[in-house]
Write a protein that holds these residues in place. Sequence first.
Motif, PDB file in Angstrom:
ATOM      1  N   ARG B  58      48.882  40.649  44.106  1.00  0.00           N
ATOM      2  CA  ARG B  58      47.455  40.919  43.995  1.00  0.00           C
ATOM      3  C   ARG B  58      47.121  41.439  42.603  1.00  0.00           C
ATOM      4  O   ARG B  58      46.078  41.154  42.051  1.00  0.00           O
ATOM      5  CB  ARG B  58      47.053  41.969  45.032  1.00  0.00           C
ATOM      6  CG  ARG B  58      46.609  41.316  46.325  1.00  0.00           C
ATOM      7  CD  ARG B  58      46.177  42.371  47.286  1.00  0.00           C
ATOM      8  NE  ARG B  58      47.329  42.791  48.079  1.00  0.00           N
ATOM      9  CZ  ARG B  58      47.237  43.677  49.056  1.00  0.00           C
ATOM     10  NH1 ARG B  58      46.100  44.251  49.342  1.00  0.00           N
ATOM     11  NH2 ARG B  58      48.303  44.012  49.755  1.00  0.00           N
ATOM     12  N   LYS B  59      48.083  42.204  42.071  1.00  0.00           N
ATOM     13  CA  LYS B  59      47.871  42.766  40.745  1.00  0.00           C
ATOM     14  C   LYS B  59      47.728  41.638  39.722  1.00  0.00           C
ATOM     15  O   LYS B  59      46.835  41.651  38.877  1.00  0.00           O
ATOM     16  CB  LYS B  59      49.068  43.653  40.396  1.00  0.00           C
ATOM     17  CG  LYS B  59      48.834  44.487  39.177  1.00  0.00           C
ATOM     18  CD  LYS B  59      50.003  45.403  38.913  1.00  0.00           C
ATOM     19  CE  LYS B  59      49.761  46.123  37.604  1.00  0.00           C
ATOM     20  NZ  LYS B  59      50.902  46.875  37.158  1.00  0.00           N
ATOM     21  N   SER B  62      44.395  40.028  39.936  1.00  0.00           N
ATOM     22  CA  SER B  62      43.314  40.806  39.346  1.00  0.00           C
ATOM     23  C   SER B  62      43.404  40.810  37.817  1.00  0.00           C
ATOM     24  O   SER B  62      42.401  40.770  37.120  1.00  0.00           O
ATOM     25  CB  SER B  62      43.325  42.212  39.951  1.00  0.00           C
ATOM     26  OG  SER B  62      43.415  43.190  38.979  1.00  0.00           O
ATOM     27  N   GLN B  66      40.625  39.409  35.154  1.00  0.00           N
ATOM     28  CA  GLN B  66      40.153  40.242  34.056  1.00  0.00           C
ATOM     29  C   GLN B  66      40.302  39.501  32.726  1.00  0.00           C
ATOM     30  O   GLN B  66      39.421  39.527  31.880  1.00  0.00           O
ATOM     31  CB  GLN B  66      40.990  41.519  34.027  1.00  0.00           C
ATOM     32  CG  GLN B  66      40.202  42.722  33.601  1.00  0.00           C
ATOM     33  CD  GLN B  66      40.927  43.991  33.993  1.00  0.00           C
ATOM     34  OE1 GLN B  66      41.909  43.969  34.712  1.00  0.00           O
ATOM     35  NE2 GLN B  66      40.448  45.107  33.521  1.00  0.00           N
ATOM     36  N   PRO B 111      32.411  38.142  38.793  1.00  0.00           N
ATOM     37  CA  PRO B 111      33.753  37.578  38.560  1.00  0.00           C
ATOM     38  C   PRO B 111      34.507  37.237  39.847  1.00  0.00           C
ATOM     39  O   PRO B 111      35.492  36.521  39.804  1.00  0.00           O
ATOM     40  CB  PRO B 111      34.469  38.688  37.787  1.00  0.00           C
ATOM     41  CG  PRO B 111      33.709  39.925  38.076  1.00  0.00           C
ATOM     42  CD  PRO B 111      32.303  39.529  38.347  1.00  0.00           C
ATOM     43  N   GLN B 112      33.994  37.741  40.985  1.00  0.00           N
ATOM     44  CA  GLN B 112      34.675  37.418  42.243  1.00  0.00           C
ATOM     45  C   GLN B 112      34.603  35.922  42.558  1.00  0.00           C
ATOM     46  O   GLN B 112      35.294  35.425  43.434  1.00  0.00           O
ATOM     47  CB  GLN B 112      34.062  38.202  43.415  1.00  0.00           C
ATOM     48  CG  GLN B 112      34.284  39.705  43.357  1.00  0.00           C
ATOM     49  CD  GLN B 112      35.741  40.106  43.379  1.00  0.00           C
ATOM     50  OE1 GLN B 112      36.563  39.470  44.019  1.00  0.00           O
ATOM     51  NE2 GLN B 112      36.088  41.140  42.644  1.00  0.00           N
TER      52      GLN B 112
END
Lengths: 886, 146
Positions: B58-59, B62, B66, B111-112
């Motif tokens: 998940r990191k 994300s 970004q 951004p989602q």
Amino acid sequence: MEYSEQVAQGAVVLTVNQRLARSHLTHYEHWQLQQGNLWWEIPGILPLRAWMNALHAQALARGDTTLTVLPDLLQQRAWRDCVEQDSGLELLLDVEAAARGARRAWEIACVWQCHPLEGDYLPRDQYAWQRWSVRYRRMMEAAQWVDTSSLADHLKDLIIDGKLKGLLPDVVILDGFLQLPPQLQQLMDTVAAAGTRVSRSEPEPSAFVHCVSYLDDMQEMLAIATIMRQELESDPNQSLGLVVPDLQNKRAFVLRAFDRVFFPTRSPLEIRAAGRPYDLSIGVPLAEAPVVASALSLLKLCVSKLESSELSALLLSPYLAAATSESRRREQMDRRLREERVRNLDLAGFTEQLYSASKLSGVLKRLLKTRKLSAAPLSEWASRFSEWLSVFGWPGKGMESEEYQAVSSWMECLDNLQLLDDGKNVKASDAYRLLMRLAREQIFQLETPHTPIQIMGRLESHAIPFDCLWLAGLDTEQWPAAGSPTPFLPIAAQKDAGVPDASAAARLALAEREFLQWGSQAPVLIASHVLNRDGKELELAHVPVIKSSVDNEKLATARLKTHPDDIKLIDPVSDIRASLVLESVEDSHGPGLAAGADVRGGARLFENQALCPFRAFALHRLLIRPLEEAGLGLDPRQHGTLLHHVLELFWKEIKTHEAMQALEPDMLDARVLAVIDEAIEENNVPQALRELERVRLQALILEWLSQCEAPRQAFEVVSLEERQEIEHGGIKMNVMLDRIDRVDGSLVVVDYKTGTSNKVNTWADTRIVNPQLPLYVLTNDAIEGASFAQVARNQCGFKGVASDDELLPKVKTTVTKSRGEQATTRELENWSDWRAHWQESLDTIATEVRDGLATVTPMKTACLHCELKPLCRIDESEPLEEGETT
Amino acid sequence: MSAPVDAAVRLRALDPVTSFIVQAPAGSGKTELLTRRVLTLLATVDEPEEILAITFTRKAASEMRQRVVETLQRAQSGLAPEDGYEAEGLALAQSVLDRDKQLDWQLVRNPQRLNLRTIDALATQLAHRLPVTSALGAPTGVIEIA
């Protein structure tokens, strides 16, 4: 928004939800009082849904319509029937949830007017829903129903048909709606066309927006609580709002943070009594309210069985008859059931297990005779259930407000059960399950007096005015919220209809309107976000810019000035701890043992004293016993006893190595099976486990005998399971010795172990955690060796030390000491070294016991499975800072 | 980063009509390459949701998101690139910004919309979308430690 004057003149304010209506009502009352009025007409301030229901009820009363509104509960039931009766479908894992999803899709289809066209190709999931919805609509038509999703359409049709004349107000103001979906828009257009003046409040954002960031979610919540507490202390007459996205799931987390800040030293009970100055907009499932959880347990006991943990909870529940006067005896009964490893009980079993002269005995015996468990309609079940509960004396005496509210909510639940009665007979277990589901689905929202701080989820927060509104968790991950479109309608159709869940653009637009709405609710808006969640770096969401008014900017500057600039690692509990002035009291010893005093525990006492002096003191001097927990099958202790018994019986008969070797393999097998059966019989192994134990033990014992006993040099078993009284360092004890063998003229003592964590080098430690054999060795000079006999599948073997390498397989005269500081510095090369070390080490332990030493100084692994941690509070004592001394 | 020696290969790996497996040591710019491939693809689609990127954690998902947003913001700021390699990336970002404006995606604010997720999240999403086909009846929760 200021509507009071218009409301006084007859305008009707329709709000997006109940919370907003309540806020407006309070405001209106203040306004009336300010006008100097002592009475006034009930104002038209209510949620839009409630208004539509009331309008429909009036229409029905005067014959404008023949359709009745289908209650929520029955809607769910109707959808369930539709899903269940669908023959084109194999079994679904969770029909109830599918029905919920289908119902939500129906609501979206109605509200957003997004019905798939007939004849369109639909994927399987959507095609299934279409079948369900056709059935559902037919069902509604046949029964002359209208449901909450289609009520607006029905009212619209009635107005167009010229009905409802005189029922519509002159002025309608819609408040708190970020958007009006097409269905409601059309209804309002129709209402307006019929002559009503309809207006919708538009947010006028002018708040000063201040953004802050915190390390993580916990820090954020603690900081918010701290600042709000400071604000309230400086001015208690203000209203502060906090919006937490996903409050539903974060409820407990938020409450914990606020409790920690507002009541750092109070227990939950004290906090409840004191009353919290904050209120959460989202409640808990009714089934989780303690008093209702007790009721559900009691009913479960009546219709089926309670598991051991539920039995404990029930016995300790304050909501039963004589809960206070019999509390001690109920605790003892709980302990007894645990020790007897009772895994579950039905009502008959429970009544039988009750202690004598319990107030419950008589009534329960009567209930056992009179209770009806035959299938019956649901309304019959509702009355049976409440009758049973009153037999138990539920809900007890002296209810507090919170409990009282939960009980009233429970009554509604029983009413709902009756509402679901369709005349069919239902089995006891099904009726119970249904009631359980109703109690889980009913959200219990505690009604508290108005609190200065309101903590809300996003949807409940709109349009309520505050002096300062805080938006937490405003990061790119949570805002705009992620959408979850219903899988039962075509995504493209949902997107075209503008359903926010299906369209990112619509979601963003809605989120931005929401932010502007917030910006119009308070002069100061604080938006906070966290920098880190689950290892992910987060940023502040890209919120729209609000131009603040000059006044608001001034207000904000004054307010924000008082906020601490730099809130680092806020934790009020450790703050309090750090500021305490402590007085040190040396409390390392309990009372010493008088000479010749009797202390129980035997080798266990030495073992526990070595592990941790406090543990020994608590268990052997204070006689504290941890609560047992019943698990599946036999517990390790029972397994141990059974194995000891089998081997005892075997060697009692065979006696020597020679005799064992003389047995033919099938004779040996037969012998082993015979002793296993005998041991199983004598140990009263539950019938259900016997065959399993038989198979397990047979394989285990044969492995042990063939791999470990057979290769040994000739020996004779001279003593088996012998109880002996011995003494060490002035402490008398009974020792049960598993076995003594004579090998080549020397005696060796053997201790059976069923576990695999036996380490012989612990005998070389300064504090010996396995002292039984060393204690015994010291009583008899003829003993030349001591060993664990590890009887465990694939890991059988002797582990010990002896005067000679030949006495037992793999047992040497010395061992490799454990690393670290726990091993003795003494050389351990021969048997006399060992004896001297044991003598010295056990003397030290015995002295500690006699002196009553009770320090909380555990050995490294002692706490791993220790149940005394709540008592010694080792987890609470903080490690000392470097350089600090006691 | 100055223009890498293998710039030609990197450029080739951005070709949206060809599939690639990229293997390279840590720190050599795999994520940057993937970011650029996402940017390249973004310039060709009608909705950002049409592109799916799967990451292991998940990191990572994300971080990836970004990275894309940062590149877009950097292009938006109009600051001059430090070198030719960065200029290429910003050029890609600029074409995405143009497309964003044309189709009103609002990627930077939303951004989602970038479909960057873990394989587990993808599986969960599929189960959500197929309650009948999966025979579950409803979206189920996922137990983290089973």
